[in-house]
Design an enzyme around this catalytic site. Structure first.
Site, PDB file in Angstrom:
ATOM      1  N   HIS A 170      37.795 -35.383  -6.988  1.00 34.01           N
ATOM      2  CA  HIS A 170      37.615 -35.044  -5.579  1.00 34.01           C
ATOM      3  C   HIS A 170      36.276 -35.571  -5.062  1.00 34.01           C
ATOM      4  O   HIS A 170      35.217 -35.099  -5.465  1.00 34.01           O
ATOM      5  CB  HIS A 170      37.676 -33.521  -5.437  1.00 34.01           C
ATOM      6  CG  HIS A 170      37.573 -33.029  -4.031  1.00 34.01           C
ATOM      7  ND1 HIS A 170      36.643 -32.095  -3.647  1.00 34.01           N
ATOM      8  CD2 HIS A 170      38.296 -33.325  -2.927  1.00 34.01           C
ATOM      9  CE1 HIS A 170      36.797 -31.817  -2.375  1.00 34.01           C
ATOM     10  NE2 HIS A 170      37.786 -32.558  -1.904  1.00 34.01           N
ATOM     11  N   ARG A 171      36.337 -36.577  -4.189  1.00 30.11           N
ATOM     12  CA  ARG A 171      35.143 -37.258  -3.700  1.00 30.11           C
ATOM     13  C   ARG A 171      34.352 -37.853  -4.871  1.00 30.11           C
ATOM     14  O   ARG A 171      33.136 -37.931  -4.835  1.00 30.11           O
ATOM     15  CB  ARG A 171      34.260 -36.322  -2.872  1.00 30.11           C
ATOM     16  CG  ARG A 171      35.017 -35.572  -1.777  1.00 30.11           C
ATOM     17  CD  ARG A 171      34.114 -34.611  -1.012  1.00 30.11           C
ATOM     18  NE  ARG A 171      34.921 -33.628  -0.279  1.00 30.11           N
ATOM     19  CZ  ARG A 171      34.438 -32.577   0.371  1.00 30.11           C
ATOM     20  NH1 ARG A 171      33.130 -32.365   0.392  1.00 30.11           N
ATOM     21  NH2 ARG A 171      35.244 -31.745   0.996  1.00 30.11           N
ATOM     22  N   GLU A 174      39.926 -39.383  -5.321  1.00 29.75           N
ATOM     23  CA  GLU A 174      40.182 -38.949  -3.949  1.00 29.75           C
ATOM     24  C   GLU A 174      38.914 -39.161  -3.144  1.00 29.75           C
ATOM     25  O   GLU A 174      37.818 -38.852  -3.615  1.00 29.75           O
ATOM     26  CB  GLU A 174      40.579 -37.470  -3.931  1.00 29.75           C
ATOM     27  CG  GLU A 174      41.017 -36.947  -2.564  1.00 29.75           C
ATOM     28  CD  GLU A 174      39.866 -36.440  -1.690  1.00 29.75           C
ATOM     29  OE1 GLU A 174      40.112 -36.162  -0.499  1.00 29.75           O
ATOM     30  OE2 GLU A 174      38.720 -36.329  -2.180  1.00 29.75           O
ATOM     31  N   ASP A 181      37.272 -39.922   1.249  1.00 31.43           N
ATOM     32  CA  ASP A 181      37.464 -39.727   2.685  1.00 31.43           C
ATOM     33  C   ASP A 181      37.038 -40.974   3.441  1.00 31.43           C
ATOM     34  O   ASP A 181      35.950 -41.506   3.204  1.00 31.43           O
ATOM     35  CB  ASP A 181      36.624 -38.541   3.166  1.00 31.43           C
ATOM     36  CG  ASP A 181      36.870 -37.289   2.351  1.00 31.43           C
ATOM     37  OD1 ASP A 181      37.908 -36.650   2.566  1.00 31.43           O
ATOM     38  OD2 ASP A 181      36.023 -36.952   1.498  1.00 31.43           O
ATOM     39  N   HIS A 216      32.778 -37.599   3.927  1.00 31.80           N
ATOM     40  CA  HIS A 216      33.664 -36.495   4.286  1.00 31.80           C
ATOM     41  C   HIS A 216      33.419 -35.972   5.700  1.00 31.80           C
ATOM     42  O   HIS A 216      34.340 -35.858   6.505  1.00 31.80           O
ATOM     43  CB  HIS A 216      33.516 -35.349   3.290  1.00 31.80           C
ATOM     44  CG  HIS A 216      34.353 -34.151   3.625  1.00 31.80           C
ATOM     45  ND1 HIS A 216      33.906 -33.129   4.447  1.00 31.80           N
ATOM     46  CD2 HIS A 216      35.622 -33.826   3.271  1.00 31.80           C
ATOM     47  CE1 HIS A 216      34.856 -32.227   4.574  1.00 31.80           C
ATOM     48  NE2 HIS A 216      35.908 -32.629   3.883  1.00 31.80           N
ATOM     49  N   GLU A 260      41.933 -40.227   1.983  1.00 31.34           N
ATOM     50  CA  GLU A 260      42.152 -39.262   3.065  1.00 31.34           C
ATOM     51  C   GLU A 260      41.570 -39.816   4.365  1.00 31.34           C
ATOM     52  O   GLU A 260      40.363 -40.056   4.459  1.00 31.34           O
ATOM     53  CB  GLU A 260      41.529 -37.909   2.758  1.00 31.34           C
ATOM     54  CG  GLU A 260      41.764 -36.926   3.908  1.00 31.34           C
ATOM     55  CD  GLU A 260      41.125 -35.566   3.718  1.00 31.34           C
ATOM     56  OE1 GLU A 260      41.010 -34.821   4.716  1.00 31.34           O
ATOM     57  OE2 GLU A 260      40.728 -35.235   2.583  1.00 31.34           O
ATOM     58  N   LYS A 311      40.075 -39.322   7.730  1.00 33.85           N
ATOM     59  CA  LYS A 311      39.392 -38.221   8.413  1.00 33.85           C
ATOM     60  C   LYS A 311      39.502 -38.428   9.920  1.00 33.85           C
ATOM     61  O   LYS A 311      38.536 -38.729  10.612  1.00 33.85           O
ATOM     62  CB  LYS A 311      37.936 -38.155   7.971  1.00 33.85           C
ATOM     63  CG  LYS A 311      37.737 -37.881   6.494  1.00 33.85           C
ATOM     64  CD  LYS A 311      38.243 -36.505   6.088  1.00 33.85           C
ATOM     65  CE  LYS A 311      37.412 -35.401   6.688  1.00 33.85           C
ATOM     66  NZ  LYS A 311      37.825 -34.067   6.191  1.00 33.85           N
ATOM     67  N   ASP A 317      36.868 -31.198  -8.500  1.00 30.45           N
ATOM     68  CA  ASP A 317      35.479 -31.649  -8.544  1.00 30.45           C
ATOM     69  C   ASP A 317      35.021 -31.904  -9.975  1.00 30.45           C
ATOM     70  O   ASP A 317      33.984 -32.526 -10.198  1.00 30.45           O
ATOM     71  CB  ASP A 317      34.552 -30.578  -7.943  1.00 30.45           C
ATOM     72  CG  ASP A 317      34.831 -30.289  -6.482  1.00 30.45           C
ATOM     73  OD1 ASP A 317      35.270 -31.212  -5.764  1.00 30.45           O
ATOM     74  OD2 ASP A 317      34.604 -29.140  -6.049  1.00 30.45           O
TER      75      ASP A 317
END
Length: 249
Positions: A10-11, A37, A39, A52, A112, A114, A232
């Site tokens: 995640h990120r 993953e 953003d 993000h 993702e 945004k 994470d």
């Protein structure tokens, strides 16, 4: 994308490195991630950058909206020292930088968009063009809380998988997902139950829940039949997957 449960960082490895930086992406692979993953937003001069928040205040120590900065200005920001002084000088990366890394590592990438607070006209076309330019359509998932955007992505690029982001309480999301041609359900992890994954599978959809950092919750979701987990802590998920022997080969 294979049959193994995807370990989405995640990120990047955001528990250990400043989120959405190349340091975090590189570290995630070292910790066992099989997917990343991130953003995507758009600069004032039309470049795709990975961050993000719609502003820089929290992660890059500057005020103002991403949409109001030129790429050259963004590249001068420090996206690392706010996390820890060891990462001083880490930059906000471009999508192209990540895609080059993804191609070299042969992993899955979940992009993702945004575009809920700031709509970013044309972001769908830009992201799709970037993915195609790196020949990564088979390794890419495009997700968003803006489902109009996902519907457009599927119209523009039927070959690229899409995942609908949502929180709890969406009734029969597999039926809803079919209306926009989505391939995956990126649900908040509390909204994932075994009977839901079974029904989704009957309709050709998979679950990739977010953001799961507790090993016991990871185990529950694996038993529930998810196809990927966004975390994470890719090292924790890697250990759980190794212990559970959860490969679907």
């Amino acid at each position: 994308m294979g049959q193994e449960i995807i370990n989405f960082a995640h990120r990047g490895a955001s528990a250990y490195c400043p989120e959405n930086t190349m340091a975090a992406f590189v570290k995630s692979i070292e910790l066992g991630a099989t997917g990343i993953e991130t953003d995507v937003q758009v600069t004032k001069d039309g470049h795709l950058v990975l961050i993000h928040d719609e502003t820089f205040d929290r992660t890059a120590g500057a005020s103002g909206w991403v949409k109001d900065y030129l790429l050259e200005e963004i590249r001068n920001l420090d996206a690392g020292s706010g996390f820890h002084s060891d990462f001083r000088g880490e930059r906000v990366p471009t999508l192209e930088e990540l895609l080059q890394f993804v191609k070299e590592c042969n992993i899955v990438v979940n992009l993702e968009l945004k575009n809920s607070i700031v709509l970013y006209p044309g972001i769908e076309e830009k992201v799709i063009a970037a993915v195609r330019s790196f020949d990564l359509t088979a390794q890419t998932i495009i997700s968003s809380f803006n489902h109009y955007s996902l519907a457009l992505c599927k119209q523009l690029a039927p070959e690229i998988k899409t995942g609908i982001l949502y929180m709890e309480g969406l009734y029969e999301p597999w039926n809803y997902a079919r209306t926009i041609g989505a391939d995956a359900l990126h649900a908040e992890h509390h909204a994932v139950l075994p009977e839901f994954t079974a029904d989704a599978s009957k309709h050709g959809l998979v679950y990739h829940p977010f953001t799961v950092n507790d090993p016991e919750e990871m185990k529950r979701l694996i038993k529930a039949g998810v196809a990927g987990i966004i975390t994470d802590y890719p090292d924790r998920l890697h250990e759980v997957l190794e212990a559970e022997g959860s490969s679907r080969k």
